[in-house]
Structure formats: C-alpha cells, structure tokens
Design an enzyme around this catalytic site. Structure first.
Site, mmCIF file in Angstrom:
data_model
loop_
_atom_site.group_PDB
_atom_site.id
_atom_site.type_symbol
_atom_site.label_atom_id
_atom_site.label_comp_id
_atom_site.label_asym_id
_atom_site.label_seq_id
_atom_site.Cartn_x
_atom_site.Cartn_y
_atom_site.Cartn_z
ATOM 1 N N LYS A 1 -31.460 -5.607 -9.843
ATOM 2 C CA LYS A 1 -32.458 -4.808 -8.812
ATOM 3 C C LYS A 1 -31.443 -3.547 -8.682
ATOM 4 O O LYS A 1 -30.991 -3.672 -7.969
ATOM 5 C CB LYS A 1 -32.468 -5.268 -7.728
ATOM 6 C CG LYS A 1 -33.891 -4.581 -7.434
ATOM 7 C CD LYS A 1 -34.064 -3.091 -7.217
ATOM 8 C CE LYS A 1 -32.784 -2.208 -5.154
ATOM 9 N NZ LYS A 1 -33.386 -1.087 -5.245
ATOM 10 N N GLY B 1 -23.276 -1.926 -2.344
ATOM 11 C CA GLY B 1 -24.507 -0.881 -1.036
ATOM 12 C C GLY B 1 -23.723 -0.177 -0.323
ATOM 13 O O GLY B 1 -22.422 -0.792 0.098
ATOM 14 N N SER B 2 -24.479 0.011 1.004
ATOM 15 C CA SER B 2 -23.999 0.099 2.730
ATOM 16 C C SER B 2 -23.759 -0.725 3.381
ATOM 17 O O SER B 2 -24.283 -1.914 2.705
ATOM 18 C CB SER B 2 -25.176 1.179 3.066
ATOM 19 O OG SER B 2 -26.397 0.594 3.506
ATOM 20 N N THR B 3 -22.784 -0.515 4.146
ATOM 21 C CA THR B 3 -22.590 -2.219 5.319
ATOM 22 C C THR B 3 -24.116 -2.287 5.755
ATOM 23 O O THR B 3 -24.023 -3.639 6.146
ATOM 24 C CB THR B 3 -21.531 -1.775 5.738
ATOM 25 O OG1 THR B 3 -20.015 -1.876 5.318
ATOM 26 C CG2 THR B 3 -20.673 -2.494 7.073
ATOM 27 N N GLY C 1 -25.559 -4.326 4.073
ATOM 28 C CA GLY C 1 -24.621 -5.468 3.765
ATOM 29 C C GLY C 1 -24.941 -6.661 4.740
ATOM 30 O O GLY C 1 -25.431 -7.995 4.731
ATOM 31 N N GLU D 1 -19.179 -6.643 -1.646
ATOM 32 C CA GLU D 1 -18.823 -5.048 -1.748
ATOM 33 C C GLU D 1 -19.452 -3.871 -1.014
ATOM 34 O O GLU D 1 -20.259 -3.074 -1.639
ATOM 35 C CB GLU D 1 -18.855 -4.849 -3.267
ATOM 36 C CG GLU D 1 -17.633 -4.210 -3.769
ATOM 37 C CD GLU D 1 -17.754 -2.783 -3.377
ATOM 38 O OE1 GLU D 1 -17.326 -1.918 -2.380
ATOM 39 O OE2 GLU D 1 -17.839 -2.057 -4.854
#
Lengths: 486, 306
Positions: free
Chosen positions: A191, A243-245, A248, A265
C-alpha cells in the site's frame, strides 16, 4: 565570496507518460476498485493534479491478499530460488533502464529535488533489488538464527506480506520492502502512501516488463483505511510498516495476539553532535545534509543539533551563511537543493510546530530565499535558544527545521542525545577517534553516523531503538524479518 | 529425644539485590503438587513491580557496560553457586512440580548446565550476528548487537526452575536487566534462585524476582513506559488448565511504547489468536535466539580517507 547566478536547468517532463487515472494492480493486471472511489494526486510544487488513483477498500484488499496467496502457493514458493533471484535481477536492471523516468515521476509526485531522486532514491532502489537478488538462492548461509528450515535446510518464507510505506521516499521504501520479501520467497501486497502513489504504479509496469508471475507483487493504492484493512487482514502473515510512531503503535496493537510477524520503522528525533575539534567545513555540510536533505522529510534527519558550547556561535554563523546559499524551488531544476513540502497537510504541521517554537521562547532564523507562489513551501529554518524541554526539541517536525542546543562535556552530550523516546539515528562530529567510539557505544540509536550523515546502503542494516520501532531493513539482518521462526 | 522442630524460611521478593516483603503486606499460600501447605509467598503488588523496574533500570548502565567476558564469568559463577545448593533446589523442584527425587535432580542438572551454556554465549553473539557491511562507498560500516534495556519476563508456569533459568539467563547474557514474574503456583524455586544470584557476583537489580499473581502484575509491566521488552513465556497455563493471562491483551498494552514482545509458543495460523503452550525446556535451545530477542542492532558509519 563571489555569488554565482544560476540559469534555470529544468529536467524534461517528457520522459514521463502519465495516465489520467490508474486502477489497482492485482493479480498481474490493473483492475477497478470494487467500491469505485478514487482520489487525486497532485504535484506539491504546483498544486497541479497529476492523475487520479483508485482508493482500495476492504474488498479490494481482500482480493489482493487472495491473489498474493494464490501466487505464493502455486508459483513463487515452488520456484527454484535461483529463478526467483533472476526475477529480482531483472527488476533491478529495468529500474536502472527506466531510472530517469522514475526520478522525474518521483520529483513530480513527491516534490523532492531531481538531484536527489536521480542520484539517491532511484540508484539506491535498484541497488536494493541487486543486493537481495543475490540472497534468494543463498539464504541457507545467511546465518538466520532461529529460522524454521525446509527439508533442504533453507529458511522458510512466511507467506503473504502486507506492506505499508510512507511518502518521503516512495520508490526507495517500496524497494526496501519488496526486495527482501521476494528474495526470501514471500509474495506481497503493498500500500503506497496516499500522496505519492505514482512510482509504485510505474513499478507495477516494471513487474509486467520483467514477466514477474501475476500476484507476486500487488499494489493497492489508498489512504489510512486501506492500510488498516491490509494490516488487519487475517490471511496476511507478515506486516511491515514505515511511517509515524503514532500509526506504528496502532499497527502493533492491531497485530497483537496474532501470529503475524511485525517490523516497524518509525519516527525519529536524531541528535547531531558537534565537538569543538570537528572539521568545521565538513561538519557544516553534514549538518545541512542531515536536516535539509529531502526537505527534512526524513525519519532519521538530524533535527536536533547539539554543539559544544565553545564553538556554538561560530557553527551557527557558518550554518546561516551556508543556509543562505540553498536554492529552494522547482524540484525538476537540476540546481535545486530544497524542493517542495509534500502536502498542504504536512506544510501545516511544520508551520504549526515552528509557531510553537516561537511561542515557547526559541529564537527563529529563516534562510532568506525566495519561494514560488504556488505549491507547498517552507524555507530552511533554524531555532536557537532551544531547551531540551521545548516541543521543537522533542516532537518530530518532519520538515526543514533545525533546533540548536549546546553542551559542555561528552557525557552531557550523550545524556541530551538520549533524552527522547525515539532512537533511530545519531551523528557525531569530532576528529578524535576514541571519542567517536565512546560516544557510539552510548548513543541509544540504531544508526550512528560519525563524521558523515544520512548515508544508506542495501548492505547496511537500518532501523531503530525504543519508539523508533523494531526490526532492521537491509543487510543480512533485514532478511530475518521475512523468514518463518522455528 | 523429641524430634527437632525445623526452622522454616520466609520466602520473599528479590528486588535491587535485597529481599523485601511485598510493600502491600500481602502474601499467598503456596502448596506442593499434592495441595499440601508449604509456605506463604509474598504477593507482589503494582508498586513492587514498579520498584523492580526502577531497580532494573538503575542496574542497566553497569551491567550493559560490563565487558562480555565479565558477564560470562558472572553467569558461570551462578552455575557454580547453584551446584553447591543442588540438593536444596532438587527438594524445592520435587515439591513444587511433583517430581521424583531422581527427576528433580535431573532438572537441576539441566538448569545449572543452561547457565553454563548461556555464560558461553556472552562474548560470542557479537561475532556470530555482527557484520562488517560492504557498502558501496568509502566508509567503514559495522553492525553490532547491543542489549535492549529492561526486560519484563513472565516465567514459565510449569517448569519452575529449568524454565525460569531458560528465560532469565539469555536476557542477562545479552546485557539487559530484568523483572521476572515467577511461576504463580510454583514460585519457591525462583526465590531460592534469588538467593543464589545475590551471592554470585550478579549486581543487585540485574535480575529482580517477583512472586504473586501473574494476571494481576503482568499488565502493569506490559504497559510500563520504562520496560523495553516483554517475554510472554509464562502466559501459557499449567498443562490441562485454562489460561489466566490473555497474552494478546498484554502484547496490545506493550504496543503503547513499542515494547518488544516475545510471544509465547503456540501453533496457530498467522492471522488468528491462539492458545499459548509451554515448550519442553529440557530441549537444548537451537541457538542464541533468546539472547538476540533482547538485543538491538546498532550500525556505525565512518568515512575512510587519507
């Protein structure tokens, strides 16, 4: 110092053949989404609509996962590993052959300077496929401890990988995800990011040219809900996310209690630490590269500059001088140093966080560069009088904004550098070797750059400590994320 | 002459190198395998768990900063001291797990040997999984494993000593420190292990042992912001019993701070939750995977030049 004038040197757009609209790439062909919705992708440098792309819904994700499962069971897992590797070599070659087209398209859709997409993103993406192509038939010797082994002693793949990637390095992140997954024998549903789907859709054409068996790579464009459907799909064996924490965390929660393997990551707030004995010219270049590369849209960006107190004034002065020379503007101009911010939404976030910097008492300095009238732009910016408690020293800004702080001793530098929930990367600038090694041991970060910054290579494992995520991408270590555990 | 009345031991927690009772003042009855009263064990509270995390964090810099050679010697020392208390451990294990004396002795042998096995790993893992990476440029590029930090460990419920050692030894071998919830119903061998650790050069706080109710204490550790990793081995129930711990919920709680999670063994398909089962701990580990599960990879770059 002489001032050089630069005539415009635009890279030609003619190399790119854009379709007015794109479907989803599932089972080896472009198909319309089941629920029929679409979104527009724009050039962030001009706000021009580039194309319309499909928004995959839950039914589309399901169709893609089924196609990946079928390809896994009928083709990809039965193929000799050497043949799998040869497909990856083919893809690597086509990435090189169509390199300029990919670079121009990436700059159009993302806003990054052509110099970076041409010299960094695309060559590194090809390098990732080359590197992993060679692993496909050598996994038995990769030292993958705890892997489940097949009868021939080769580590077993997981099955179907669901992969969700960000907008800052669209093609490169695709390569980081797809190459190791395929090399280890998995099939994928990818995606791409909502705002940067185009190079992934061109990659679908590259898979076609390579005669990659249908369903081995499936590309489902869309937004957050599409990604959530993929991550939560019960027939996905592996989830990989960059992507962003915040997202995540959500993904880790979704996957919790299942047997899906997960690698993340996530964000960062890297300290770039400068000692008073550092080679000053190289250091200033490194600081600039650390925070202004890719408009600062880099998870491992050196967004916190820690300078030894005795040279702080000199470093900031030289930095301002260097920042004044940065050329901000047309991403397709070969002389451009800093391109467009990727989206209006991201520009708003950067603008808001910089305003918080002002409000909390930090001192803002902005590079005096003209900005284009249309598009999304943010001038290279530096904040001094920053304390570790300030929002701009703690939150990931993901833009061309540098927060400068000072320290006196190496121990203080380590403490300040580690005072963050993130732990992705760090930089050290000093001519003293023993100090580099002492610092490197103590910095709680997955990647430490000493006397350099923002260097990447397919052989070099990349990934974070703490809330910057877990798992590694690249190198022998990255393969572990895609093999079954015994 | 009348038979001498034996002196019974008070089984306490082991936190920060000391043996406190639970701050809550609570205890619970521990029975042997046949249901007969053996002792009252301390019933650790949320506060005890948090104190233990503080102790583990305080001990991390020293333990992770020790040389791998030094850590190996300390782990070997644990095996030496356990050997001297072999009979005591065998008695505790036989009582807790309902084993014959001979079988209990074999379990203690295996537990001691497991410490020796992991002692040897301390200064090997970096060579086995580290790498000099051939990057395409003039750079020195090295990847090395480093300890993750503070690890919360749910120790196995059935194998009260061998299982416990099998999950604790790899954590400390890699240089992390830990807070361990001992087997809920079979906690006493863990308390004796604490006495061994206290006298075998393991710095206080490196291993902290809590006894009590797993389902009560585990959520506090799973969601604790200063816990870096979570081993859910002890989420598997005793054989034939229903689980008291929802390991998926603990993993979800750990997600809030991206705590690394080692799931319990089980055999479900990828997409569905399934029951956790306790593995056979007598089987020698197939490599250092439990050590590596609590280590991070750090990659260092430096340019080459004249």
């Amino acid at each position: 110092m002489p001032t050089f004038e630069y005539a415009p040197a635009p890279e030609s757009r003619a190399v790119v053949d854009l379709q007015p609209s794109y479907g989803l790439f599932i089972g080896g062909e472009f198909v319309d989404p089941v629920d029929g919705t679409s979104m527009k992708t724009v050039n962030p440098a001009t706000e021009e609509v580039l194309s319309e792309v499909a928004v995959g819904g839950a039914a589309d994700v399901d169709r893609a996962v089924k196609a990946a499962r079928r390809a896994y069971e009928r083709t990809w897992s039965r193929m000799p590993a050497a043949e799998r590797g040869k497909y990856l070599f083919r893809i690597a070659r086509i990435l090189q052959e169509r390199g300029r087209e990919l670079a121009v398209l990436e700059s159009l859709d993302n806003g990054k300077p052509i110099r970076e997409s041409r010299d960094v993103d695309v060559p590194l993406a090809a390098a990732h496929f080359f590197y992993h192509a060679g692993w496909a038939d050598k996994l038995a010797w990769a030292g993958l401890h705890g892997a489940a082994l097949g009868p021939d002693g080769v580590p077993l793949p997981l099955g179907v990988a669901g992969q969700v990637i960000p907008w800052n390095f669209p093609l490169l992140m695709l390569a980081w995800k797809v190459a190791p997954a395929l090399a280890t024998g998995n099939t994928v549903v990818l995606k791409p990011a909502e705002t940067t789907p185009l190079t992934a859709l061109l990659f679908a054409d590259i898979c076609r040219q390579a005669d990659l068996p249908p369903g081995v790579v499936n590309i489902v464009t869309g937004a957050g809900a599409t990604g959530a459907a993929l991550v939560g799909h019960p027939d996905v064996d592996k989830v990989a996310f960059t992507g962003s924490t915040a997202v995540g965390r959500e993904i880790a929660r979704t996957v919790a209690g299942s047997r899906k393997k997960l690698t993340l990551e996530l964000g960062g707030k890297a300290a770039n630490i400068v000692f008073d004995d550092a080679a000053i010219d190289e250091t200033v270049e490194g600081i600039v590269d650390g925070i202004f590369f890719n408009q600062g849209h880099v998870c491992c960006a050196g967004s916190r500059l820690l300078v030894q107190e005795t040279i702080a004034e000199e470093v900031v002065g030289r930095l301002q001088q260097r920042m004044s020379q940065l050329r901000v503007g047309d991403p397709l101009d070969k002389n451009t140093d800093v391109g467009a911010v990727n989206s209006a939404e991201q520009l708003q976030r950067i603008t808001d966080l910089a305003a918080v910097g002002d409000a909390e008492g930090a001192q803002r300095w902005t590079a005096p560069c003209p900005l284009p009238e249309n598009g999304f732009w943010f001038s290279p910016t530096l904040f001094t009088n920053v304390s570790p408690a300030h929002t701009i020293a703690r939150d990931e800004i993901f833009g061309p904004v540098l927060s400068v702080m000072t320290f006196r001793t190496p121990s203080e530098a380590v403490t300040k550098a580690n005072t963050t929930p993130y732990g992705l990367s760090a930089g050290i600038w000093t001519e003293k070797g023993s100090r580099i090694l002492w610092m490197a041991d103590r910095l709680r970060a997955g990647v430490v750059w000493a006397n350099t910054f923002n260097r990447f290579d397919p052989t070099s494992p990349f990934g974070g400590y703490k809330e910057s995520g877990y798992g590694r991408e690249g190198g022998r270590h990255g393969l572990a994320a895609y093999v079954k555990e015994a | 002459m009348a038979a001498r009345l034996d002196v019974r031991k008070t089984y306490k927690l082991y936190v920060g190198g000391k043996f406190p009772r639970s701050e809550s003042g609570r205890s619970y009855e521990v029975t042997d395998a046949k249901g007969r009263f053996v002792a009252n064990a301390a019933k650790a509270s949320r506060k005890d768990a948090r104190d233990a995390v503080l102790a583990a964090r305080a001990a991390f810099a020293g333990w992770s900063g020790a040389t791998a050679y030094n850590r190996g010697q300390v782990l070997y020392r644990v095996a030496e001291v356990m050997e001297g208390r072999h009979a005591q451990f065998a008695e505790e294990v036989a009582r807790a797990e309902g084993l014959t004396a001979a079988k209990a002795r074999a379990v203690v042998d295996a537990a001691i040997d497991r410490w020796v096995w992991y002692a040897g790993w301390t200064d090997k893992v970096a060579q086995v999984v580290g790498a000099a990476n051939p990057v395409a440029g003039p750079y020195f590029n090295l990847s090395v494993p480093e300890p993750t930090g503070v690890v919360a460990v749910l120790a196995p419920q059935a194998s009260s000593l061998l299982g416990l050692v099998s999950v604790v030894a790899p954590v400390v071998a890699g240089g992390s420190t830990c807070v361990v919830l001992a087997s809920e119903r079979r906690p006493l061998p863990a308390v004796v292990l604490g006495e061994v650790l206290a006298t075998s050069d393991v710095p206080g706080g490196v291993v902290n042992l809590l006894t009590g109710v797993t389902a009560e204490t585990a959520p506090w550790l799973a969601s604790h912001e200063d816990v870096d990793a979570l081993d859910l081995a002890g989420a598997a129930p005793l054989p034939g019993e229903d689980p008291t711990v929802d390991w998926g919920a603990l993993e979800a709680a750990a997600a809030a701070t991206l705590t690394r999670v080692v799931r319990p063994a089980g055999s479900g398909a990828s997409g569905e939750a399934d029951g956790a089962v306790e593995p056979d701990w007598t089987v020698l580990p197939d490599g250092p995977r439990r050590v590596l599960a609590f280590m991070e990879t750090k990659t260092v770059w430096h340019p080459k030049g004249r």
